[in-house]
Enzyme design. Structure first.
Site, PDB file in Angstrom:
ATOM      1  CG  ASN A 159      16.771 -12.280  59.937  1.00 55.00           C
ATOM      2  OD1 ASN A 159      17.738 -11.560  59.674  1.00 55.00           O
ATOM      3  ND2 ASN A 159      16.756 -13.567  59.674  1.00 55.00           N
TER       4      ASN A 159
ATOM      5  CD  GLU B 170      27.055 -16.026  55.153  1.00 57.62           C
ATOM      6  OE1 GLU B 170      26.232 -16.959  55.027  1.00 57.62           O
ATOM      7  OE2 GLU B 170      28.272 -16.207  55.226  1.00 57.62           O
TER       8      GLU B 170
ATOM      9  CB  CYS C 176      19.063 -17.136  57.401  1.00 55.56           C
ATOM     10  SG  CYS C 176      20.163 -16.990  58.791  1.00 55.56           S
TER      11      CYS C 176
ATOM     12  CD  GLU D  83      27.933 -13.088  58.369  1.00 52.67           C
ATOM     13  OE1 GLU D  83      28.447 -11.968  58.336  1.00 52.67           O
ATOM     14  OE2 GLU D  83      26.760 -13.258  58.073  1.00 52.67           O
TER      15      GLU D  83
HETATM   16  P1  NAD Z   1      16.564  -8.281  51.490  1.00 54.38           P
HETATM   17  O1  NAD Z   1      17.413  -9.004  50.514  1.00 54.38           O
HETATM   18  O2  NAD Z   1      15.264  -7.759  51.053  1.00 54.38           O
HETATM   19  O3  NAD Z   1      17.374  -7.017  52.075  1.00 54.38           O
HETATM   20  C1  NAD Z   1      18.644  -7.148  52.659  1.00 54.38           C
HETATM   21  C2  NAD Z   1      19.345  -5.794  52.627  1.00 54.38           C
HETATM   22  O4  NAD Z   1      19.637  -5.458  51.270  1.00 54.38           O
HETATM   23  C3  NAD Z   1      18.512  -4.641  53.177  1.00 54.38           C
HETATM   24  O5  NAD Z   1      19.335  -3.764  53.897  1.00 54.38           O
HETATM   25  C4  NAD Z   1      17.988  -3.988  51.909  1.00 54.38           C
HETATM   26  O6  NAD Z   1      17.642  -2.648  52.073  1.00 54.38           O
HETATM   27  C5  NAD Z   1      19.184  -4.131  50.996  1.00 54.38           C
HETATM   28  N1  NAD Z   1      18.904  -4.030  49.564  1.00 54.38           N
HETATM   29  C6  NAD Z   1      17.727  -4.132  48.918  1.00 54.38           C
HETATM   30  N2  NAD Z   1      17.907  -3.987  47.579  1.00 54.38           N
HETATM   31  C7  NAD Z   1      19.235  -3.797  47.380  1.00 54.38           C
HETATM   32  C8  NAD Z   1      20.043  -3.599  46.227  1.00 54.38           C
HETATM   33  N3  NAD Z   1      19.529  -3.571  45.004  1.00 54.38           N
HETATM   34  N4  NAD Z   1      21.378  -3.462  46.394  1.00 54.38           N
HETATM   35  C9  NAD Z   1      21.940  -3.525  47.632  1.00 54.38           C
HETATM   36  N5  NAD Z   1      21.212  -3.694  48.756  1.00 54.38           N
HETATM   37  C10 NAD Z   1      19.877  -3.826  48.638  1.00 54.38           C
HETATM   38  O7  NAD Z   1      16.428  -9.261  52.749  1.00 54.38           O
HETATM   39  P2  NAD Z   1      15.565  -9.062  54.076  1.00 54.38           P
HETATM   40  O8  NAD Z   1      14.122  -9.199  53.740  1.00 54.38           O
HETATM   41  O9  NAD Z   1      16.017  -7.857  54.815  1.00 54.38           O
HETATM   42  O10 NAD Z   1      16.039 -10.339  54.935  1.00 54.38           O
HETATM   43  C11 NAD Z   1      15.511 -11.612  54.755  1.00 54.38           C
HETATM   44  C12 NAD Z   1      16.447 -12.488  53.955  1.00 54.38           C
HETATM   45  O11 NAD Z   1      17.737 -12.496  54.557  1.00 54.38           O
HETATM   46  C13 NAD Z   1      16.022 -13.933  53.898  1.00 54.38           C
HETATM   47  O12 NAD Z   1      16.171 -14.427  52.592  1.00 54.38           O
HETATM   48  C14 NAD Z   1      16.998 -14.624  54.843  1.00 54.38           C
HETATM   49  O13 NAD Z   1      17.202 -15.985  54.591  1.00 54.38           O
HETATM   50  C15 NAD Z   1      18.220 -13.826  54.644  1.00 54.38           C
HETATM   51  N6  NAD Z   1      19.133 -13.984  55.775  1.00 54.38           N
HETATM   52  C16 NAD Z   1      20.246 -14.756  55.586  1.00 54.38           C
HETATM   53  C17 NAD Z   1      21.122 -14.973  56.638  1.00 54.38           C
HETATM   54  C18 NAD Z   1      22.363 -15.806  56.445  1.00 54.38           C
HETATM   55  O14 NAD Z   1      23.280 -15.681  57.244  1.00 54.38           O
HETATM   56  N7  NAD Z   1      22.446 -16.657  55.431  1.00 54.38           N
HETATM   57  C19 NAD Z   1      20.859 -14.395  57.876  1.00 54.38           C
HETATM   58  C20 NAD Z   1      19.698 -13.619  58.036  1.00 54.38           C
HETATM   59  C21 NAD Z   1      18.850 -13.410  56.965  1.00 54.38           C
END
Ligand code: NAD
Length: 497
Positions: free
Chosen positions: A153, A250, A284, A464
């Site tokens: 995102n 995060e 997020c 961060e």
């Molecule tokens: P996701 O958890 O599906 O994926 C995040 C990353 O993790 C991707 O690169 C993915 O390929 C990788 N991944 C997937 N399975 C994994 C595993 N088993 N081990 C290690 N890595 C793995 O999240 P998304 O759909 O890409 O993003 C949306 C989410 O991110 C939402 O929940 C959002 O709230 C969160 N987000 C949080 C913040 C914050 O700063 N708190 C900021 C932006 C997005």
């Protein structure tokens, strides 16, 4: 049709995955638009990248931090020069409107300049020793190979929040971006290469969960910095536990805007519109919950619904568009599922609730801006992260009740209050247990020089951005220099005065 193929970047070389497999990156506003194909990497590719980062570490950590920073300043300049192209690539690969992708790239520029400045600071402490002729100080030391795992995102901003502080502190990096946004990752890494980051110091491996799992389990990775969903963050934490990695997480959010009866209502409506539907609700920090004082509830809801209905939804590359598509078919399905849940739970669907499929929408993942009213705080649509253009509006009778509703979720990222009463503003600021708080502004809008992150299921205590990020990517070393020429025993050889 010409097919653009993009490679991994390992040890200073752009390389194919050993898998020989590729995956497609398509525009969520128009699935017929193929952006390029990327390496579907394997754990073996990730292991190669870790080895390259390990080899580069001993010399990179010895480069004086101000010299490391010179490279980063050049990188910031290059990103600034290419801002428009990077923003267009980003809109094409993940859908948010151009204004917002320009903001995303700008955040990477700001972070890179800010952290490059830290190259001449990285302050430690000097303190008086309790013993004579003894000097005491603390210094930051780099940690080693950092794995950076990011979501789709904020495809350039979030990687910059992690990679740039890691580098300025003297670490090396293996970067695994989300599979939905590999082009922005390639753009970012190319800039670092061009700015003069030496081979092996930053490595890029595209691919999915297998690559992420290897990065979070490999014994030669010292730090894992992850942003993504809470479910995957938990897995990363568990996977990293065996080798005692430092893990920075995060994760999700269910952020709240509280609107008091003395609020400037038009301003609050604007804030909820931007907070709820910016990035199609896929931030997020999205304002997915709004708690409104009962005295102004009806007026507020009427105005918000009117404004949401008027939002222009479409391809984010068109400058007249205010809300783009959601990022994927899976995300669209999640939104549809929560709309159904909300209706079943007895909330009132005030506007939206449908996928947009006709005409210009036919080949994209578009959904109407959606607002539920009469939501009770325990409903699933008020508790669970939807990550789409869905806002749940609740009533409250008092500030205390609004704060209780605000806190009563498992997440703790961002919260905000609209009020003209300074006492209410400060009370809410004190009592909301979140990592970020706004007064008379929505839940989104963080700036790079303050800490960013959340409490409870949003984070694991790290931050961060700001100088707080340096604490993730460095370890403290306390240094004592005794120049008395004799053994002095701390806490024992104390002198009577
Ligand atoms: P996701 O958890 O599906 O994926 C995040 C990353 O993790 C991707 O690169 C993915 O390929 C990788 N991944 C997937 N399975 C994994 C595993 N088993 N081990 C290690 N890595 C793995 O999240 P998304 O759909 O890409 O993003 C949306 C989410 O991110 C939402 O929940 C959002 O709230 C969160 N987000 C949080 C913040 C914050 O700063 N708190 C900021 C932006 C997005």
């Amino acid at each position: 049709m010409l097919r653009m193929t993009f490679r991994n970047y390992i040890g200073g070389r752009w390389a194919d995955s050993v898998s020989g497999k590729l995956f497609e990156n398509r525009n969520p506003a128009d699935r017929t638009d193929l952006i390029g194909v990327f390496q579907e990497s394997t754990p073996a590719d990730a292991a190669d990248a870790i080895a390259a980062a390990g080899r580069a570490y001993p010399s990179w950590r010895q480069v004086p931090a101000p010299r490391r920073a010179e490279i980063l300043f050049r990188a910031a300049q290059l990103i600034a020069e290419r801002k428009e192209d990077f923003a267009r690539d980003m809109t094409r690969e993940m859908g948010k409107v151009l204004d917002e992708t320009r903001g995303d790239v700008q955040e990477a520029i700001d972070m890179t300049y800010f952290m490059a400045g830290e190259g001449r600071r990285l302050y430690g402490q000097t303190v008086p020793s309790e013993l004579p002729n003894k000097f005491a100080m603390s210094v930051r030391q780099p940690i080693g190979v950092c794995a950076v795992i990011t979501p789709w995102n904020f495809p350039m901003a979030i990687p910059s929040w992690k990679i740039i502080p890691a580098l300025v502190c003297g670490n090396t990096v293996v970067f695994k971006p989300a599979t939905l946004t590999p082009l922005s990752a390639v753009n970012f890494v190319k800039v670092l290469e061009e700015a003069g980051v030496p081979p092996g110091v930053v490595n890029l491996v595209t691919g999915g969960s297998e690559v992420g799992t290897l990065l979070s389990t490999h014994q030669d990775v010292s730090v894992v910095s992850f942003t993504g969903s809470t479910a995957v963050g938990r897995l990363v934490n568990q996977n990293a536990a065996d080798s005692f990695k430092k893990v920075h997480l995060e994760m999700g959010g269910k952020n709240v805007i509280m609107i008091m009866d003395d609020a400037q209502l038009e301003l609050a409506v604007e804030g909820c519109l931007w907070g709820g539907f910016g990035t199609s609700g896929q931030r997020c920090t999205a304002a997915s919950r709004v708690v409104v004082h009962e005295k102004v509830y009806d007026r507020f809801v009427t105005e918000l619904v009117g404004r949401a209905k008027a939002l222009r939804v479409g391809d984010g590359l068109d400058p007249s568009i205010q809300m783009g598509p959601v990022v994927s078919e899976a995300q669209l399905a999640t939104v549809a599922q929560y709309v159904e849940i909300g209706c079943k739970e007895g909330a009132t669907l005030l506007t939206g609730g449908h996928q947009l499929r006709d005409g210009a929408y036919a080949s994209g993942f578009f959904h109407e801006p959606t607002i539920f009213g009469d939501v009770s705080p325990t409903m699933r649509i008020a508790q669970e992260e939807i990550f789409g253009p869905v806002v749940a509006v609740m009533r409250s009778h008092s500030l205390e009740e609004a704060i209780a509703i605000g806190n009563n979720v498992s997440y703790g990222l961002s919260a905000s209050i609209y009020t003209r009463d300074v006492n209410k503003a400060f009370t809410a600021m004190r009592d909301l247990y979140t990592g970020i708080f706004y007064v008379n502004a929505p839940t989104i809008g963080a700036e790079v020089h303050l800490p960013f992150g959340g409490t409870k299921a949003t984070g694991n205590g790290h931050r961060e951005a700001g100088t707080a990020a340096l604490d993730v990517f460095s370890e403290w070393k306390s240094v004592y220099v005794d120049f008395s020429g004799r053994l002095q025993r701390a806490q024992i050889d104390t002198q009577e005065l």
